[in-house]
Design an enzyme around this catalytic site. Structure first.
Site, short mmCIF file in Angstrom:
data_model
loop_
_atom_site.label_atom_id
_atom_site.label_comp_id
_atom_site.label_asym_id
_atom_site.label_seq_id
_atom_site.Cartn_x
_atom_site.Cartn_y
_atom_site.Cartn_z
N GLU A 1 -9.48 30.83 69.66
CA GLU A 1 -11.00 31.08 68.53
C GLU A 1 -11.48 29.32 69.27
O GLU A 1 -10.77 28.34 68.63
CB GLU A 1 -10.92 31.52 68.20
N TYR B 1 -13.10 25.56 64.22
CA TYR B 1 -13.98 25.57 64.33
C TYR B 1 -14.56 24.39 63.78
O TYR B 1 -15.85 24.01 64.28
CB TYR B 1 -15.10 26.77 63.47
N GLU C 1 -5.41 34.70 62.30
CA GLU C 1 -5.77 33.62 61.00
C GLU C 1 -5.48 34.05 59.77
O GLU C 1 -6.13 35.38 59.11
CB GLU C 1 -7.41 33.29 61.15
N ARG D 1 -8.88 37.78 75.22
CA ARG D 1 -8.09 38.09 73.95
C ARG D 1 -9.30 39.46 73.03
O ARG D 1 -10.63 39.17 73.00
CB ARG D 1 -8.29 37.10 73.58
N HIS E 1 -5.98 41.76 63.75
CA HIS E 1 -7.39 41.51 63.43
C HIS E 1 -7.93 41.56 62.26
O HIS E 1 -9.17 41.77 61.99
CB HIS E 1 -8.24 40.77 64.48
N ASN F 1 -7.47 28.58 66.48
CA ASN F 1 -8.20 28.44 66.15
C ASN F 1 -9.08 27.56 65.48
O ASN F 1 -8.95 27.21 64.26
CB ASN F 1 -9.07 30.44 65.24
#
Length: 457
Positions: free
Chosen positions: A357, A305, A178, A88, A132, A303
């Site tokens: 991600e 985290y 995002e 990606r 991005h 994504n």
């Protein structure tokens, strides 16, 4: 891999991840490409942001970054060594259209032609992101950036051109990465470019991003049959206590981070409780906007985290961190990945999901023998893949996983201090060195492949 890791890989292979599951890694243009003013590339808002004193923690910039623009073939070889079947990356809008409108830059397109050809030659499927965060600076200085509705048709033109030129060779195209970060960190908290502090502008930005997404999806459908989607960052909110104040605060945090973007995309509406909370700062919405935003999608990129641990008390109740914290200070809490994927599947019935991600910054050090032992990252990977396997077992339609990031890189306002990569980058020499986690991920991917091979006759 040790014996426990081998057992985990085999179990995951049998239980959850099918033979067509996509194993990849991810990067973004501004964080790795460098070649800041080469071959006709225009400046982005991040080029300007880096030059404002005090914005970047280590006072660095993205002029060179990982020099991927010149070293992409070597980096593709690293991907092939890992056994990746997918990569990606993002297009840099100002590299292919320096002013964000008007003339295209053929030298910029030629770079992505070379990169995509190299990936395909290596048997690696290209998964592209259009935006991005590196907005052409001219669109910011001349039009006012994302708070201006004038930006929407320019993004749509850009998306259609990328789809026209590259759609037949791209596995997927995501419109945005995002948008919460773009809007909130860029226009409300000033942590990210362009560094503004205006909540009304931030919320208007969020709407224009989503409107750009929806209209770009419509425009790209006319140009390509490749799979189209969006990438959203989800940080599930957990109340620190059972106090009603904490529960209300966690619900609002979820509304601003998760529901504010999921509801328009999948329900053609913004959450009413968040609109009420915003008051006069709520975005201006024109007739037809919500229908444009809620375009049918082929995939949803998530994504993930960490989680948000919401406390209204003073002093605030800290996150327990039983599995530790990353070098970003983010709590490691893999269980939330399973819970959240099950939740959004139940509430939104999304299209197939990619984990676009997931990864951790770690204070990596090179040993005297040249090894980079990052046991913490290996544990993070193992536990999050186990959480992902559990979600799949519970019925969540996940089609792939992209570790963030392939390389150590420019970590936005943190500069080059924070290292997320599977490969260590010596920024003085641009030498790439595989960390122990790269060896682990390579072995894990190989175990997946072997586990799904048909028995030999």
């Amino acid at each position: 891999m040790n014996s426990n890791d081998t057992q985990f890989a085999a179990a995951a292979s049998r239980a959850a991840f099918g033979p067509d599951f996509v194993w990849g890694s991810a990067t973004s243009a501004a964080q790795i490409e460098g070649a800041g003013a080469l071959d006709g590339k225009g400046p982005s808002i991040w080029d300007a942001f880096c030059r404002e004193p005090g914005r970047i923690n280590d006072a660095s910039n993205i002029d060179v970054a990982c020099d991927h623009y010149h070293r992409y073939r070597d980096d593709v070889a690293l991907m092939k060594w890992l056994g990746l079947k997918a990569y990606r990356f993002s297009f840099a809008w100002p590299r292919v259209q320096p002013l964000g409108r008007g003339a295209w830059n053929e030298a910029g397109f030629a770079f992505y032609d070379r990169l995509i050809d190299s990936l395909l030659e290596a048997g690696i499927a290209p998964h592209a992101t259009l935006y991005h965060w590196d907005l052409p600076l001219a669109l910011h200085t001349q039009l006012g950036g994302w708070p201006s509705r004038e930006i929407v048709p320019h993004f749509v033109d850009y998306a259609a051109e990328i789809a026209r030129r590259f759609g037949d060779r791209l596995e997927t195209i995501a419109t945005l990465n995002e948008p919460w970060c773009v809007a909130t960190l860029g226009y409300e908290t000033a942590q990210f470019a362009p560094g503004q502090t205006n909540r009304a502008a931030a919320m208007q930005t969020s709407h224009h991003l989503l409107l750009s997404h929806g209209r770009a999806i419509k425009a790209m459908r006319a140009e390509t049959r490749t799979k189209l989607g969006i990438v959203l960052n989800h940080t599930p909110a957990f109340p620190a206590t059972e106090l009603e104040a904490d529960r209300r605060a966690a619900r609002l945090d979820d509304g601003l981070n998760v529901r504010w973007y999921m509801d328009p995309v999948f329900r053609a509406q913004y959450p009413a409780d968040v609109i009420e909370h915003l008051g006069a700062d709520a975005p201006r919405i024109e007739p037809g906007d919500m229908a444009d935003i809620a375009q049918p999608l082929d995939f949803l990129g998530v994504n993930f985290y960490t989680r948000s641990y919401i406390s209204t008390q003073e002093p605030k109740v800290p996150a327990p961190g039983q599995q530790g914290f990353t070098d970003m200070g983010w709590e490691i809490y893999p269980k939330a990945l399973t819970q959240h994927l099950v939740r959004i599947t139940r509430e939104y019935s999304p299209p197939p999901i990619y984990i676009t991600e997931n990864g951790m910054a770690n204070a990596d050090r090179i040993d005297a023998d040249g090894r980079i032992p990052d046991a913490e990252r290996i544990a993070y990977l193992r536990e999050h893949l186990a959480a992902l396997a559990k979600a799949v077992e519970l019925g969540v339609d996940v089609r792939g996983y992209f570790y963030w990031s392939l390389l150590d890189n420019f970590e936005w306002n943190s500069g080059y201090v924070k290292r997320f990569g599977l490969f260590h980058v010596d920024y003085a020499t641009q030498t790439r060195t595989a960390k122990d986690s790269a060896h682990w991920y390579r072995a894990f991917i190989e175990a997946q492949r072997v586990g799904h091979e048909s028995p030999k006759a």
